[in-house]
Design a protein around this motif. Structure first.
Motif, PDB file in Angstrom:
ATOM      1  N   LEU A  56       4.214  -6.774  -6.262  1.00 42.90           N
ATOM      2  CA  LEU A  56       3.325  -5.920  -7.059  1.00 42.90           C
ATOM      3  C   LEU A  56       3.620  -6.081  -8.558  1.00 42.90           C
ATOM      4  CD1 LEU A  56       3.407  -2.731  -4.808  1.00 42.90           C
ATOM      5  CD2 LEU A  56       1.392  -4.153  -5.276  1.00 42.90           C
ATOM      6  N   HIS A  57       4.878  -6.225  -8.902  1.00 41.18           N
ATOM      7  CA  HIS A  57       5.256  -6.422 -10.302  1.00 41.18           C
ATOM      8  C   HIS A  57       4.727  -7.758 -10.827  1.00 41.18           C
ATOM      9  CE1 HIS A  57       8.120  -7.492 -13.593  1.00 41.18           C
ATOM     10  NE2 HIS A  57       7.766  -6.283 -13.966  1.00 41.18           N
ATOM     11  N   ARG A  58       4.911  -8.818 -10.039  1.00 40.09           N
ATOM     12  CA  ARG A  58       4.420 -10.152 -10.447  1.00 40.09           C
ATOM     13  C   ARG A  58       2.914 -10.152 -10.662  1.00 40.09           C
ATOM     14  NH1 ARG A  58       7.722 -12.048  -6.537  1.00 40.09           N
ATOM     15  NH2 ARG A  58       5.991 -12.347  -5.111  1.00 40.09           N
ATOM     16  N   ARG A  59       2.189  -9.377  -9.854  1.00 35.15           N
ATOM     17  CA  ARG A  59       0.725  -9.340  -9.960  1.00 35.15           C
ATOM     18  C   ARG A  59       0.228  -8.311 -10.973  1.00 35.15           C
ATOM     19  NH1 ARG A  59       0.316  -8.505  -3.948  1.00 35.15           N
ATOM     20  NH2 ARG A  59      -1.644  -7.476  -4.379  1.00 35.15           N
ATOM     21  N   GLY A  60       1.150  -7.623 -11.654  1.00 33.64           N
ATOM     22  CA  GLY A  60       0.755  -6.687 -12.707  1.00 33.64           C
ATOM     23  C   GLY A  60       0.345  -5.315 -12.222  1.00 33.64           C
ATOM     24  N   PHE A  61       0.706  -4.945 -10.996  1.00 38.05           N
ATOM     25  CA  PHE A  61       0.363  -3.636 -10.453  1.00 38.05           C
ATOM     26  C   PHE A  61       1.416  -2.591 -10.830  1.00 38.05           C
ATOM     27  CE2 PHE A  61      -2.422  -6.239  -8.152  1.00 38.05           C
ATOM     28  CZ  PHE A  61      -3.313  -5.493  -7.407  1.00 38.05           C
ATOM     29  N   LEU A  62       2.654  -3.052 -11.069  1.00 37.31           N
ATOM     30  CA  LEU A  62       3.772  -2.159 -11.372  1.00 37.31           C
ATOM     31  C   LEU A  62       4.518  -2.619 -12.606  1.00 37.31           C
ATOM     32  CD1 LEU A  62       5.619  -1.650  -7.939  1.00 37.31           C
ATOM     33  CD2 LEU A  62       3.994  -0.111  -9.034  1.00 37.31           C
ATOM     34  N   ALA A  63       5.040  -1.647 -13.341  1.00 37.28           N
ATOM     35  CA  ALA A  63       5.976  -1.927 -14.418  1.00 37.28           C
ATOM     36  C   ALA A  63       7.340  -1.430 -13.949  1.00 37.28           C
ATOM     37  CB  ALA A  63       5.554  -1.201 -15.687  1.00 37.28           C
ATOM     38  N   VAL A 112      -3.017   1.044 -10.972  1.00 38.22           N
ATOM     39  CA  VAL A 112      -3.575   2.385 -11.175  1.00 38.22           C
ATOM     40  C   VAL A 112      -4.890   2.508 -10.401  1.00 38.22           C
ATOM     41  CG1 VAL A 112      -4.481   4.004 -12.882  1.00 38.22           C
ATOM     42  CG2 VAL A 112      -2.459   2.627 -13.425  1.00 38.22           C
ATOM     43  N   ALA A 113      -5.762   1.529 -10.554  1.00 41.64           N
ATOM     44  CA  ALA A 113      -7.066   1.554  -9.871  1.00 41.64           C
ATOM     45  C   ALA A 113      -6.899   1.445  -8.360  1.00 41.64           C
ATOM     46  CB  ALA A 113      -7.950   0.423 -10.384  1.00 41.64           C
ATOM     47  N   THR A 122       0.839  -1.198   0.000  1.00 38.21           N
ATOM     48  CA  THR A 122       0.000   0.000   0.000  1.00 38.21           C
ATOM     49  C   THR A 122       0.873   1.248   0.000  1.00 38.21           C
ATOM     50  OG1 THR A 122      -1.791  -1.135   1.148  1.00 38.21           O
ATOM     51  CG2 THR A 122      -1.761   1.248   1.323  1.00 38.21           C
ATOM     52  N   ALA A 123       1.907   1.260   0.838  1.00 42.27           N
ATOM     53  CA  ALA A 123       2.818   2.402   0.909  1.00 42.27           C
ATOM     54  C   ALA A 123       3.514   2.644  -0.433  1.00 42.27           C
ATOM     55  CB  ALA A 123       3.852   2.188   2.017  1.00 42.27           C
ATOM     56  N   VAL A 124       3.917   1.570  -1.103  1.00 42.65           N
ATOM     57  CA  VAL A 124       4.574   1.690  -2.410  1.00 42.65           C
ATOM     58  C   VAL A 124       3.620   2.313  -3.427  1.00 42.65           C
ATOM     59  CG1 VAL A 124       5.494   0.372  -4.380  1.00 42.65           C
ATOM     60  CG2 VAL A 124       6.240  -0.171  -2.049  1.00 42.65           C
ATOM     61  N   LEU A 125       2.395   1.809  -3.497  1.00 49.17           N
ATOM     62  CA  LEU A 125       1.422   2.332  -4.461  1.00 49.17           C
ATOM     63  C   LEU A 125       1.107   3.799  -4.191  1.00 49.17           C
ATOM     64  CD1 LEU A 125      -1.090  -0.645  -4.789  1.00 49.17           C
ATOM     65  CD2 LEU A 125       0.727   0.008  -6.372  1.00 49.17           C
ATOM     66  N   LEU A 126       0.880   4.145  -2.924  1.00 48.42           N
ATOM     67  CA  LEU A 126       0.565   5.535  -2.585  1.00 48.42           C
ATOM     68  C   LEU A 126       1.729   6.467  -2.897  1.00 48.42           C
ATOM     69  CD1 LEU A 126      -1.424   5.150   0.735  1.00 48.42           C
ATOM     70  CD2 LEU A 126      -2.226   6.253  -1.362  1.00 48.42           C
ATOM     71  N   PHE A 127       2.937   6.007  -2.604  1.00 42.13           N
ATOM     72  CA  PHE A 127       4.110   6.829  -2.886  1.00 42.13           C
ATOM     73  C   PHE A 127       4.207   7.115  -4.379  1.00 42.13           C
ATOM     74  CE2 PHE A 127       8.462   7.639  -4.027  1.00 42.13           C
ATOM     75  CZ  PHE A 127       8.857   8.562  -3.081  1.00 42.13           C
ATOM     76  N   LEU A 154       3.109   2.740 -12.040  1.00 43.01           N
ATOM     77  CA  LEU A 154       1.835   2.053 -11.823  1.00 43.01           C
ATOM     78  C   LEU A 154       1.285   1.595 -13.166  1.00 43.01           C
ATOM     79  CD1 LEU A 154       0.154   4.596  -9.369  1.00 43.01           C
ATOM     80  CD2 LEU A 154       1.145   2.384  -8.780  1.00 43.01           C
ATOM     81  N   CYS A 155       0.700   0.408 -13.179  1.00 39.15           N
ATOM     82  CA  CYS A 155       0.056  -0.077 -14.390  1.00 39.15           C
ATOM     83  C   CYS A 155      -1.054  -1.052 -13.993  1.00 39.15           C
ATOM     84  CB  CYS A 155       1.060  -0.753 -15.330  1.00 39.15           C
ATOM     85  SG  CYS A 155       1.755  -2.278 -14.696  1.00 39.15           S
TER      86      CYS A 155
END
Length: 153
Positions: free
Chosen positions: A74-81, A101-102, A37-42, A96-97
């Protein structure tokens, strides 16, 4: 008599607890850990100016290894590139990807709602005063932490 410092520290802990619970609710369908969560928010707030695992670790006070583990998941699950820097191949830029993003948008929306609720009944002038005070306290905190780190070395 309770000193303001005690109340301030207790309120800080309560605020952290409130934000964590709101993030858990906002990200329930995404099965995110607190560090993910912290990574995505950052990244949602700071990319592309700051978009590396090192940036996140330094800003959030999370170990680089823990950030790397969260980024990998997050990368493995497709949340990050992840993209290597053209001028320095050791640097990996994060973006974010997909569902990231959502998820980040949902987390940020939750964060804004909590902040809005916390500001209820507080005038703009009062908020500006609090901001100035917190800015000074942040500088003091940074200086104190830097002093302590120098003592450890």
């Amino acid at each position: 008599m309770i000193h303001w410092e005690d109340d301030f520290l207790k309120d800080t802990v309560k605020l952290e607890k409130l934000y964590r619970s709101c993030f858990q609710d906002a990200a329930a369908g995404y099965q995110l850990s607190p560090n993910e969560t912290a990574v995505l928010l950052f990244l949602c707030s700071h990319a592309p100016e700051q978009d590396t695992a090192t940036d996140i670790a330094q800003s959030r006070g999370i170990s680089k290894a823990l950030v790397a583990r969260s980024v990998d998941g997050l990368h493995r699950r497709g949340f990050l590139a992840c993209e290597r820097d053209a001028s320095d191949r050791r640097v990996v830029h994060l973006r974010l990807c997909g569902e990231g993003v959502a998820a980040a948008a949902q987390l940020q929306k939750s964060c804004r709602e909590v902040a809005r609720q916390l500001r209820q009944g507080i005038s703009d002038e009062e908020l500006l005063t609090v901001h100035r005070i917190m800015d000074k306290m942040q500088r003091n905190l940074d200086a104190l932490l830097e002093q302590r780190e120098r003592k450890v070395k």
